[in-house]
Design an enzyme around this catalytic site. Sequence first.
Site, mmCIF file in Angstrom:
data_model
loop_
_atom_site.group_PDB
_atom_site.id
_atom_site.type_symbol
_atom_site.label_atom_id
_atom_site.label_comp_id
_atom_site.label_asym_id
_atom_site.label_seq_id
_atom_site.Cartn_x
_atom_site.Cartn_y
_atom_site.Cartn_z
ATOM 1 N N LYS A 95 -23.659 -83.085 88.140
ATOM 2 C CA LYS A 95 -23.432 -82.854 89.575
ATOM 3 C C LYS A 95 -22.303 -83.703 90.164
ATOM 4 O O LYS A 95 -21.588 -83.267 91.053
ATOM 5 C CB LYS A 95 -24.723 -83.118 90.361
ATOM 6 C CG LYS A 95 -25.747 -82.005 90.240
ATOM 7 C CD LYS A 95 -26.937 -82.317 91.128
ATOM 8 C CE LYS A 95 -27.874 -81.123 91.203
ATOM 9 N NZ LYS A 95 -28.975 -81.338 92.150
ATOM 10 N N ASP A 127 -28.438 -78.486 98.356
ATOM 11 C CA ASP A 127 -29.773 -79.084 98.236
ATOM 12 C C ASP A 127 -30.378 -79.471 99.600
ATOM 13 O O ASP A 127 -31.540 -79.162 99.874
ATOM 14 C CB ASP A 127 -29.716 -80.338 97.343
ATOM 15 C CG ASP A 127 -29.768 -79.987 95.858
ATOM 16 O OD1 ASP A 127 -30.243 -78.895 95.508
ATOM 17 O OD2 ASP A 127 -29.330 -80.824 95.046
HETATM 18 P P1 NAP Z 1 -32.177 -89.424 90.570
HETATM 19 O O1 NAP Z 1 -30.803 -89.278 91.102
HETATM 20 O O2 NAP Z 1 -32.400 -89.890 89.167
HETATM 21 O O3 NAP Z 1 -32.962 -90.423 91.570
HETATM 22 C C1 NAP Z 1 -34.283 -90.787 91.330
HETATM 23 C C2 NAP Z 1 -34.730 -91.800 92.367
HETATM 24 O O4 NAP Z 1 -36.102 -92.116 92.121
HETATM 25 C C3 NAP Z 1 -33.958 -93.121 92.317
HETATM 26 O O5 NAP Z 1 -33.861 -93.663 93.593
HETATM 27 C C4 NAP Z 1 -34.864 -93.987 91.441
HETATM 28 O O6 NAP Z 1 -34.732 -95.354 91.697
HETATM 29 C C5 NAP Z 1 -36.222 -93.527 91.949
HETATM 30 N N1 NAP Z 1 -37.260 -93.837 90.972
HETATM 31 C C6 NAP Z 1 -37.337 -93.351 89.703
HETATM 32 N N2 NAP Z 1 -38.418 -93.877 89.098
HETATM 33 C C7 NAP Z 1 -38.992 -94.716 90.003
HETATM 34 C C8 NAP Z 1 -40.124 -95.560 89.970
HETATM 35 N N3 NAP Z 1 -40.905 -95.652 88.901
HETATM 36 N N4 NAP Z 1 -40.440 -96.265 91.105
HETATM 37 C C9 NAP Z 1 -39.675 -96.183 92.197
HETATM 38 N N5 NAP Z 1 -38.573 -95.382 92.280
HETATM 39 C C10 NAP Z 1 -38.249 -94.668 91.206
HETATM 40 O O7 NAP Z 1 -32.988 -88.056 90.676
HETATM 41 P P2 NAP Z 1 -32.792 -86.911 91.788
HETATM 42 O O8 NAP Z 1 -31.835 -85.913 91.284
HETATM 43 O O9 NAP Z 1 -32.564 -87.555 93.089
HETATM 44 O O10 NAP Z 1 -34.230 -86.201 91.744
HETATM 45 C C11 NAP Z 1 -35.381 -86.852 92.248
HETATM 46 C C12 NAP Z 1 -36.560 -85.864 92.163
HETATM 47 O O11 NAP Z 1 -36.304 -84.743 92.995
HETATM 48 C C13 NAP Z 1 -36.765 -85.294 90.744
HETATM 49 O O12 NAP Z 1 -38.139 -85.193 90.502
HETATM 50 C C14 NAP Z 1 -36.164 -83.915 90.823
HETATM 51 O O13 NAP Z 1 -36.799 -82.998 89.950
HETATM 52 C C15 NAP Z 1 -36.476 -83.556 92.264
HETATM 53 N N6 NAP Z 1 -35.529 -82.542 92.793
HETATM 54 C C16 NAP Z 1 -36.068 -81.402 93.271
HETATM 55 C C17 NAP Z 1 -35.236 -80.439 93.780
HETATM 56 C C18 NAP Z 1 -35.846 -79.171 94.325
HETATM 57 O O14 NAP Z 1 -35.119 -78.192 94.474
HETATM 58 N N7 NAP Z 1 -37.130 -79.172 94.649
HETATM 59 C C19 NAP Z 1 -33.846 -80.636 93.807
HETATM 60 C C20 NAP Z 1 -33.319 -81.834 93.309
HETATM 61 C C21 NAP Z 1 -34.198 -82.793 92.794
HETATM 62 P P3 NAP Z 1 -33.598 -96.238 90.972
HETATM 63 O O15 NAP Z 1 -32.289 -95.752 91.500
HETATM 64 O O16 NAP Z 1 -33.934 -97.616 91.361
HETATM 65 O O17 NAP Z 1 -33.749 -95.965 89.493
#
Ligand code: NAP
Length: 309
Positions: free
Chosen positions: A94, A130
Amino acid sequence: MREDKRGNQIAELRGSTTSELSSWDITARTRVLGVIGYPIGHSLSPSMHNAALRYLGLDYRYFAFEVRPESLGQALAGMRAFEFAGLNVTIPHKTKVVEYLDELGWEARVLGAVNTICPQDGKLVGHNTDGKGFVRALREDAGVELRGKTILVLGTGGAARAVLLQLAREGASLVTVAGRVREKASNVIQLIQKACPTCTARAVELAPATLQKEIKKCDILVNATPIGMCPNEGSSLVPCEYFRQGLVACDLVYNPRRTLFLQHAGSRGAIVIDGTGMLIYQGAIAFELWTGKAPPIEIMREAVIQGLA
Ligand code: NAP
């Protein structure tokens, strides 16, 4: 019925009558759409988009392309050479994909991240749908309005940033981001405040005591971390007793649909919104950009729910 390795399109076609098949034939004029990511075998987008294309009788097909990080530039060159009608972009491309595009829409430019590419006048234009997808799910599926609302978002990643930016644009009065790394949360706040100076944005620590206090004050709570996602369904960042009646609790995780976070929220009388709505509407916005047609939301929803089942 036989399933192909990417989804259920072949199974559907094999089960169709001859007349249905002929209306869904691939011809020399059929346009190509798709999603690039690595890995990509889990994607629900081919089922969702092909169901919509087929329903509207549009001569496009949507494929999943597994593109390794080192092949991203070649994939984009291929998209230009083959004149694809559009692509979605997912993890891990992305951010990196931006350097291969000619222009960016406003959200993509602010976020530095693209989930949709549209060819336009010989150029490749990157968009990020998004945040708008999330807001449409809130508004159209649950009747939730955002103007003047206080919103707490858990997580500082790509999805959190997209959602926060759109919430700020839609008139939320206060957006708060809770992250486990203070610096990342502060960076998100800077980005939001620069893009939407009228919205107040602040960062807090992602710690239980802080969360309890912050959740009491907010109208809408969003989990934008992967916590609770399959295969770790037994976890949630928010203890059950922190939820209350009237709170709107949204989880961006869509597999499972009813995460532990949402189970707890629902059991305490909160309004719950799962991640399928965002998935469907971000895709619907892309679909309209590519085809110029209004997407059949309920057909897309049915395909996603079937795919998750
Ligand atoms: P990302 O860029 O990897 O960000 C993940 C975030 O979660 C980061 O802030 C990370 O913190 C935090 N995190 C991960 N593990 C954690 C833990 N154990 N405790 C506290 N914080 C934690 O991922 P993303 O793309 O933003 O996606 C996040 C979620 O949204 C995923 O589950 C994804 O499937 C979902 N999503 C859904 C859609 C939809 O259409 N419904 C679209 C996009 C994403 P750190 O930075 O400190 O590691």
